[in-house]
Scaffold this active site. Sequence first.
Site, PDB file in Angstrom:
ATOM      1  N   GLU A  52       0.826  -1.213   0.000  1.00 12.19           N
ATOM      2  CA  GLU A  52       0.000   0.000   0.000  1.00 12.19           C
ATOM      3  C   GLU A  52       0.858   1.260   0.000  1.00 12.19           C
ATOM      4  O   GLU A  52       0.485   2.284  -0.570  1.00 12.19           O
ATOM      5  CB  GLU A  52      -0.949   0.005   1.209  1.00 12.19           C
ATOM      6  CG  GLU A  52      -1.997  -1.089   1.191  1.00 12.19           C
ATOM      7  CD  GLU A  52      -3.022  -0.876   0.093  1.00 12.19           C
ATOM      8  OE1 GLU A  52      -2.664  -0.957  -1.094  1.00 12.19           O
ATOM      9  OE2 GLU A  52      -4.197  -0.643   0.437  1.00 12.19           O
ATOM     10  N   THR A  89      -6.183   6.721  -4.305  1.00  9.16           N
ATOM     11  CA  THR A  89      -6.067   6.900  -2.852  1.00  9.16           C
ATOM     12  C   THR A  89      -5.092   8.036  -2.549  1.00  9.16           C
ATOM     13  O   THR A  89      -5.310   8.844  -1.636  1.00  9.16           O
ATOM     14  CB  THR A  89      -5.590   5.591  -2.201  1.00  9.16           C
ATOM     15  OG1 THR A  89      -6.531   4.572  -2.518  1.00  9.16           O
ATOM     16  CG2 THR A  89      -5.462   5.719  -0.697  1.00  9.16           C
TER      17      THR A  89
HETATM   18  N1  LIG Z   1      -1.791  -5.224  -7.974  1.00  8.25           N
HETATM   19  C1  LIG Z   1      -2.393  -4.041  -8.100  1.00  8.25           C
HETATM   20  N2  LIG Z   1      -3.739  -3.972  -8.171  1.00  8.25           N
HETATM   21  C2  LIG Z   1      -4.360  -2.784  -8.318  1.00  8.25           C
HETATM   22  N3  LIG Z   1      -3.736  -1.614  -8.431  1.00  8.25           N
HETATM   23  C3  LIG Z   1      -2.385  -1.620  -8.362  1.00  8.25           C
HETATM   24  C4  LIG Z   1      -1.668  -2.824  -8.184  1.00  8.25           C
HETATM   25  N4  LIG Z   1      -0.351  -2.517  -8.138  1.00  8.25           N
HETATM   26  C5  LIG Z   1      -0.252  -1.193  -8.293  1.00  8.25           C
HETATM   27  N5  LIG Z   1      -1.472  -0.636  -8.435  1.00  8.25           N
HETATM   28  C6  LIG Z   1      -1.756   0.804  -8.619  1.00  8.25           C
HETATM   29  O1  LIG Z   1      -2.453   1.268  -7.471  1.00  8.25           O
HETATM   30  C7  LIG Z   1      -3.388   2.265  -7.815  1.00  8.25           C
HETATM   31  C8  LIG Z   1      -4.745   1.830  -7.281  1.00  8.25           C
HETATM   32  O2  LIG Z   1      -4.680   1.792  -5.899  1.00  8.25           O
HETATM   33  P1  LIG Z   1      -5.587   2.730  -5.020  1.00  8.25           P
HETATM   34  O3  LIG Z   1      -5.184   2.532  -3.602  1.00  8.25           O
HETATM   35  O4  LIG Z   1      -5.515   4.129  -5.568  1.00  8.25           O
HETATM   36  O5  LIG Z   1      -7.030   2.164  -5.323  1.00  8.25           O
HETATM   37  P2  LIG Z   1      -7.846   1.011  -4.614  1.00  8.25           P
HETATM   38  O6  LIG Z   1      -6.854   0.013  -4.074  1.00  8.25           O
HETATM   39  O7  LIG Z   1      -8.872   0.522  -5.530  1.00  8.25           O
HETATM   40  O8  LIG Z   1      -8.614   1.862  -3.559  1.00  8.25           O
HETATM   41  P3  LIG Z   1      -8.803   1.908  -1.990  1.00  8.25           P
HETATM   42  O9  LIG Z   1      -7.430   1.658  -1.392  1.00  8.25           O
HETATM   43  O10 LIG Z   1      -9.313   3.280  -1.770  1.00  8.25           O
HETATM   44  O11 LIG Z   1      -9.797   0.896  -1.609  1.00  8.25           O
HETATM   45  C9  LIG Z   1      -3.391   2.358  -9.333  1.00  8.25           C
HETATM   46  O12 LIG Z   1      -2.577   3.462  -9.676  1.00  8.25           O
HETATM   47  C10 LIG Z   1      -2.703   1.072  -9.773  1.00  8.25           C
HETATM   48  O13 LIG Z   1      -1.978   1.211 -10.980  1.00  8.25           O
HETATM   49  N1  LIG Z   2      -7.882   4.390   4.903  1.00 10.00           N
HETATM   50  C1  LIG Z   2      -7.485   4.545   3.530  1.00 10.00           C
HETATM   51  C2  LIG Z   2      -8.139   3.485   2.734  1.00 10.00           C
HETATM   52  C3  LIG Z   2      -7.903   3.576   1.280  1.00 10.00           C
HETATM   53  O1  LIG Z   2      -8.664   2.545   0.708  1.00 10.00           O
HETATM   54  C4  LIG Z   2      -7.948   5.927   3.056  1.00 10.00           C
HETATM   55  O2  LIG Z   2      -9.115   6.240   3.256  1.00 10.00           O
HETATM   56  O3  LIG Z   2      -7.142   6.671   2.509  1.00 10.00           O
END
Ligand SMILES: Nc1ncnc2c1ncn2[C@@H]1O[C@H](COP(=O)(O)OP(=O)(O)OP(=O)(O)O)[C@@H](O)[C@H]1O
Ligand SMILES: N[C@@H](CCO)C(=O)O
Length: 293
Positions: A120, A168
Amino acid sequence: MVTVRAPATSANLGSGFDVFGAALSRPADVVTVERADRTTIEVTGVGAQYIPEDPEGNTVGAVVEALDAPAHIHIDKGVRPASGLGSSAASAAGAAVALNRLYDRGYSREELVPIAAEGEAVVSGVAHSDNVAPSLLGGFTVTTTDGTHSVDARVPLVVCLPDVAVSTRDARRVVPETASMDDLVETVGNAATLAVGMCRSDPTLVGAGMSDPIVTPERARLITGYDAVHDAALAAGATGVTVSGAGPAVVAACREGSRQAIAAAMLDAFAEADIDARAYQTRIGRGATVLEE
Ligand SMILES: Nc1ncnc2c1ncn2[C@@H]1O[C@H](COP(=O)(O)OP(=O)(O)OP(=O)(O)O)[C@@H](O)[C@H]1O
Ligand SMILES: N[C@@H](CCO)C(=O)O
């Protein structure tokens, strides 16, 4: 070879910013790992074109490093990236479970939480654990610097995902740096109510505890149509509605038998705002499961 299904998750749940999380019964990522001298990553599925295959930029790369477990890794994305459904965390959690098995590292699920959270930090700059913890452990989770507690809650949910991306990293920039004592007291009360609701699998208490006067109003501004979707879900019977994770997904707590009407109302409200969306009728579910080894 080891294959693991790792579920999507909804973090924060309104009142528990960076602390609360819930595993969703659907959707999920499927991660397959095979021993190799050098790590390679292949990504297929929903939004694969937006996800780096370079281990430096993919959340699973950090997990490989932390476990010292090089592998050929295939990620079949069921969780769309930048969704607010813990997409990046699902891959990291799946890889952590799979590589732990493949290399017989012997870590418990709780011990894998900080390891998966390293992924993350790669995407959002902060190793927050509130998505990886429920994806690893299942149920409702509370993560603090002291560790993770989980409760096997059974609560129906609807998650409505609009066809827009919110990263995020961007959504963390709008989080206020300070809060008033009144807002903190309200938040603590709501968070405690939600936690009691989870322990009792009581959707009324869970929904009542979802509101948050500090972070959610700022995040909601990033989601076109949020207020109308929120109100439509409540009018259709949801017990509480908030932004899922960093958004743009919106999560509603529901009583049994009400999810279909709530999903339809949320989709209609996004459509009124000219936003395409899809709704998952889901529930709090289990953590990552090994499908094959
Ligand atoms: N294995 C992966 N799966 C998804 N996204 C990835 C991965 N590795 C890197 N990324 C990158 O992470 C970003 C997406 O992550 P982000 O934390 O923004 O969204 P999310 O995980 O869907 O949301 P949240 O954490 O709010 O639930 C994108 O830029 C994507 O390219
Ligand atoms: N706690 C994190 C979760 C992202 O999925 C945020 O709200 O930024």
